[in-house]
Design a protein around this motif. Sequence first.
Motif, PDB file in Angstrom:
ATOM      1  N   ILE A   3       0.754  -1.097  -0.190  1.00 54.01           N
ATOM      2  CA  ILE A   3       0.015  -0.016  -0.020  1.00 54.01           C
ATOM      3  C   ILE A   3       0.936   1.092  -0.133  1.00 54.01           C
ATOM      4  CG2 ILE A   3      -1.999   1.262   1.037  1.00 54.01           C
ATOM      5  CD1 ILE A   3      -2.356  -1.286   2.751  1.00 54.01           C
ATOM      6  N   GLU A  21      -3.211   0.747   7.416  1.00 57.34           N
ATOM      7  CA  GLU A  21      -2.387  -0.333   6.614  1.00 57.34           C
ATOM      8  C   GLU A  21      -2.982  -1.707   7.094  1.00 57.34           C
ATOM      9  OE1 GLU A  21       1.964  -0.785   4.789  1.00 57.34           O
ATOM     10  OE2 GLU A  21       1.826   0.178   6.572  1.00 57.34           O
ATOM     11  N   SER A  25      -4.796  -4.462   5.007  1.00 57.23           N
ATOM     12  CA  SER A  25      -4.061  -6.030   4.943  1.00 57.23           C
ATOM     13  C   SER A  25      -5.153  -6.891   5.464  1.00 57.23           C
ATOM     14  CB  SER A  25      -2.817  -5.973   5.605  1.00 57.23           C
ATOM     15  OG  SER A  25      -1.916  -5.099   4.786  1.00 57.23           O
TER      16      SER A  25
END
Length: 154
Positions: A3, A21, A25
């Motif tokens: 990312i 993040e 994920s």
Amino acid sequence: MIIDFIDENNFVKEEDVIEIEKLLSFAAKVEGIEESAELSVTFVDDSRIHEINLEYRGKDQPTDVISFAMEEMGEGELAIYGEDLPTILGDIIISIPRTIAQAEEYGHSFIRELGFLSVHGFLHLLGYDHETEDDEVKMFTKQKEILDEYGIRR
């Protein structure tokens, strides 16, 4: 998942970026997305998202989140195939002033609203939509499941 975060106005704290993040994920694992997939998340102000909304969607107003899926074929585009090419999911663009205002309006934290908008944009990249009532139920149910399982609740 890879990312790329871009914060055009230095709005978002590092710990919040790390949390988003981790959340994205997690969402990718739930959806069975390969670990080598890539996407970008850009944090902007209202004037910038207003420009983007007008240019690409024909809507003359700011919005909270816009997604641009890269895996969708546009009219007249040629598909590019290859074993070594990474899966590029696309771009998520989030208005941070809208995120702050909506968090206050709904009575929850900034990170909850940022997480919601991030997952919402992510699901759009995967082809989820809310144009019909059935599609809306599927997408919003999936959003809630991901956020609840991850531990971000209202």
